[in-house]
Write a protein that holds these residues in place. Structure first.
Motif, short mmCIF file in Angstrom:
data_model
loop_
_atom_site.label_atom_id
_atom_site.label_comp_id
_atom_site.label_asym_id
_atom_site.label_seq_id
_atom_site.Cartn_x
_atom_site.Cartn_y
_atom_site.Cartn_z
N SER A 1 0.83 -1.20 0.00
CA SER A 1 0.00 0.00 0.00
C SER A 1 0.87 1.25 0.00
O SER A 1 0.63 2.20 -0.76
CB SER A 1 -0.92 0.00 1.21
OG SER A 1 -1.56 1.25 1.37
N GLY B 1 -10.19 8.68 0.41
CA GLY B 1 -11.16 7.62 0.17
C GLY B 1 -12.18 7.46 1.27
O GLY B 1 -13.05 6.58 1.18
N THR B 2 -12.10 8.30 2.31
CA THR B 2 -13.09 8.23 3.39
C THR B 2 -13.86 9.55 3.45
O THR B 2 -14.99 9.63 3.01
CB THR B 2 -12.41 7.94 4.73
OG1 THR B 2 -11.36 8.91 4.96
CG2 THR B 2 -11.81 6.54 4.73
N THR C 1 -13.69 11.57 -1.57
CA THR C 1 -13.56 10.59 -2.65
C THR C 1 -13.27 11.32 -3.95
O THR C 1 -13.58 12.49 -4.10
CB THR C 1 -14.85 9.75 -2.80
OG1 THR C 1 -15.94 10.65 -3.07
CG2 THR C 1 -15.14 8.95 -1.54
N SER D 1 -7.72 5.77 -4.09
CA SER D 1 -8.20 5.91 -2.71
C SER D 1 -7.11 5.41 -1.78
O SER D 1 -6.72 4.22 -1.82
CB SER D 1 -9.49 5.10 -2.50
OG SER D 1 -9.75 4.93 -1.13
N TRP E 1 -7.00 4.93 1.55
CA TRP E 1 -7.44 3.86 2.45
C TRP E 1 -7.82 2.61 1.66
O TRP E 1 -7.67 1.48 2.14
CB TRP E 1 -8.61 4.34 3.31
CG TRP E 1 -8.14 5.11 4.52
CD1 TRP E 1 -8.12 6.45 4.70
CD2 TRP E 1 -7.58 4.54 5.72
NE1 TRP E 1 -7.60 6.78 5.93
CE2 TRP E 1 -7.25 5.62 6.59
CE3 TRP E 1 -7.32 3.24 6.15
CZ2 TRP E 1 -6.68 5.44 7.84
CZ3 TRP E 1 -6.75 3.05 7.41
CH2 TRP E 1 -6.45 4.13 8.24
N GLY E 2 -8.29 2.82 0.45
CA GLY E 2 -8.62 1.66 -0.38
C GLY E 2 -7.39 0.82 -0.71
O GLY E 2 -7.49 -0.41 -0.86
N THR E 3 -6.23 1.46 -0.81
CA THR E 3 -5.00 0.69 -1.09
C THR E 3 -4.68 -0.25 0.05
O THR E 3 -4.06 -1.30 -0.16
CB THR E 3 -3.80 1.64 -1.34
OG1 THR E 3 -3.49 2.36 -0.14
CG2 THR E 3 -4.09 2.63 -2.45
N ASP F 1 -6.87 -1.91 1.96
CA ASP F 1 -7.71 -3.10 1.80
C ASP F 1 -7.19 -3.99 0.67
O ASP F 1 -7.15 -5.22 0.81
CB ASP F 1 -9.15 -2.68 1.50
CG ASP F 1 -9.80 -1.97 2.68
OD1 ASP F 1 -9.37 -2.21 3.82
OD2 ASP F 1 -10.73 -1.18 2.45
N LEU F 2 -6.79 -3.37 -0.44
CA LEU F 2 -6.29 -4.16 -1.57
C LEU F 2 -4.98 -4.87 -1.22
O LEU F 2 -4.76 -6.02 -1.59
CB LEU F 2 -6.09 -3.26 -2.80
CG LEU F 2 -7.37 -2.67 -3.40
CD1 LEU F 2 -7.03 -1.72 -4.55
CD2 LEU F 2 -8.30 -3.79 -3.89
N TYR G 1 -5.77 -1.02 -10.58
CA TYR G 1 -7.14 -1.09 -10.08
C TYR G 1 -7.79 0.30 -10.15
O TYR G 1 -8.98 0.43 -10.47
CB TYR G 1 -7.14 -1.61 -8.64
CG TYR G 1 -8.50 -1.69 -8.00
CD1 TYR G 1 -9.29 -2.83 -8.15
CD2 TYR G 1 -9.00 -0.64 -7.24
CE1 TYR G 1 -10.55 -2.91 -7.56
CE2 TYR G 1 -10.27 -0.71 -6.65
CZ TYR G 1 -11.03 -1.85 -6.81
OH TYR G 1 -12.28 -1.92 -6.23
N TYR G 2 -6.99 1.34 -9.86
CA TYR G 2 -7.52 2.71 -9.83
C TYR G 2 -7.30 3.47 -11.14
O TYR G 2 -8.14 4.27 -11.53
CB TYR G 2 -6.90 3.49 -8.68
CG TYR G 2 -7.36 3.01 -7.31
CD1 TYR G 2 -8.65 3.26 -6.88
CD2 TYR G 2 -6.51 2.30 -6.48
CE1 TYR G 2 -9.09 2.82 -5.63
CE2 TYR G 2 -6.93 1.85 -5.24
CZ TYR G 2 -8.22 2.12 -4.82
OH TYR G 2 -8.66 1.68 -3.59
#
Length: 463
Positions: A49, A127-128, A131, A136, A138-140, A142-143, A156-157
């Motif tokens: 991330s 990302g929270t 947006t 994102s 924070w999305g990184t 999770d990924l 992905y983005y």
């Protein structure tokens, strides 16, 4: 406008929104990225991330540098620390050790679309609370926890047509403006960059005449396009590309191509490929070296302390010594290498001599006028070239006869092409320094029975 991207040694950050009365700070590029990442994300995030976020931050900053986004608008900085416009930067903040280690590895790598040159405008948000269209942060996380690699996170983005450029060159962040106005008769990569930009801008502003050839030669069509651009954008309509015109062209070009947006039209490689070598050094052999030698030969004939040089096209010890002597006379670092500063000074010195020399007269062989002659040009220099060509028609019937009108029309171009073909020169139909010098040499040998070009028998020297 200088071509392919590079990693700047330093970057200047404005500590506020663009128009705010805030100070600037200049830091090394790696230190800037370390600060941004330490300000934007947490050092406890998964390493993949963090790596994805570093690639995005580097690419975002390089896009600002490459497009001269702020400097083309008249600002004296490269980027702001306002997250409304750019990315976070807290002057003097603590840098997290895990961030420092990763940035030292990745600071000279950036993102771009396949087939494009410019660094990707890698927009991102947390990302929270905020947006956006891009990554994102924070999305990184999770990924990464799902096992995504940094590249997979980025695609992905940003999409699959993405590549990571590694080990990009590091260079000083020098403004792209070539330090001197560009005008009719000039010939350089800077002229070609202007031509490419004006042709693209003309698609959005049809009143601008389309430049037929992006050949790097500043002819009448280029001057007409520049003048109309200046008129449209409320600049003095001189047809000369000064600093304000240069950066307005840069700004409008970036805007119409959306180079600072995720939906960028893209900058293609053919638009940044160099026609003219900028740095010439010992061991090189080219027509550009021959051009430098011609200018040095002329300058050396009139400046006592500049060593003369033979015009061979090979950059040997004699040429390097001549360059060093020229650099010493004109207060430049004595490197023996032709860089932009030395080339500009050499051109200025040559043009100063041209202005002081008689172009015509009994038994006078004219010096190159300092401007490229091409079809459509009207000048006394064209008339002189036609006189030489017409004389040589009697020696070489392959060269068509021309009238000494001073207008460079299709017949004159045919005569120039025939002469270039006979002498083994590049067949481009243009009369630049090399073609002019060869034309003067052949003309003087047949007209007078010996070589009497001006730089071989100067009338005075400058001490």
């Amino acid at each position: 406008m200088d071509g392919t991207p590079f990693i700047p040694e330093q970057i200047t950050v404005h500590l506020g929104t663009p128009d705010s009365n805030a100070p600037n700070v200049t830091v090394s590029f790696p230190d800037y990225i370390k600060n941004v990442i330490s300000s934007e994300i947490y050092p406890t995030w998964p390493e993949n991330s963090m790596r994805a976020n570093i690639y995005a931050a580097v690419s975002f900053a390089l896009n600002r540098i490459y497009t001269e986004w702020y400097r083309s608008r008249g600002y004296d900085f490269d980027i702001t620390n306002s997250t409304q416009f750019d990315q976070a930067f807290v002057n003097g903040r603590e840098i997290f050790q895990p961030v420092s280690v990763l940035v030292d590895e990745l600071f000279n790598s950036y993102l771009r679309r396949r087939g494009n040159v410019e660094p990707l405008f890698a927009a991102f948000c947390n990302g929270t609370t905020v947006t956006c269209e891009g990554l994102s942060q924070w999305g990184t996380v999770d990924l990464a926890k799902q096992g995504f690699t940094p590249y997979e996170i980025l695609t992905y983005y940003y999409g699959d047509n993405l590549e990571i450029v590694q080990d990009a060159p590091i260079a000083p962040n020098v403004p792209s403006y070539p330090e001197r106005p560009l005008q009719e008769g000039d010939s350089s990569d800077d002229v070609r960059a202007i031509q490419i930009r004006l042709r693209r801008i003309a698609q959005n502003y049809p009143a601008i005449p389309v430049i037929p050839d992006t050949d790097g030669v500043f002819g009448t069509p280029t001057a007409a396009a520049v003048e109309e651009f200046q008129r449209i954008f409320s600049l003095p309509a001189t047809g000369v590309v000064d600093q304000s015109t240069w950066y307005r062209i840069e700004y409008i070009y970036n805007s119409v191509k959306k180079l600072a947006e995720l939906s960028s039209e893209g900058e293609q490689f053919e638009n940044v490929q160099k026609q003219y070598t900028e740095d010439l050094r010992p061991g090189m052999e080219s027509m550009q070296v021959k051009l430098v030698q011609y200018y040095l030969a002329v300058v050396g004939a009139y400046y006592e302390q500049v060593q003369p040089v033979e015009i061979t096209g090979y950059y040997g010890d004699q040429t390097a010594a001549s360059v060093r002597s020229f650099q010493q006379v004109f207060g430049l670092p004595q490197t023996g290498i032709i860089n932009r500063a030395t080339w500009n000074q050499l051109t200025d010195a040559y043009l100063g001599i041209v202005a002081d020399l008689p172009a015509t007269g009994e038994n006078v062989i004219a010096i190159y006028p300092g401007t490229v002659l091409k079809e459509g040009t009207t000048s006394e220099a064209v008339r002189i070239a036609q006189e030489y060509l017409n004389f040589l028609h009697g020696v070489y019937p392959q060269i068509p006869a021309v009238n000494n009108t001073g207008y460079f029309g299709p017949v004159t171009r045919s005569a120039v092409l025939a002469f270039q073909r006979l002498m083994g020169l590049e067949e481009n139909g243009l009369i630049g320094p090399i073609t002019w010098d060869e034309l003067a040499r052949v003309y003087s040998e047949h007209r007078f029975g010996y070589d009497k070009r001006p730089y071989q028998h100067p009338g005075y020297t400058i001490k």
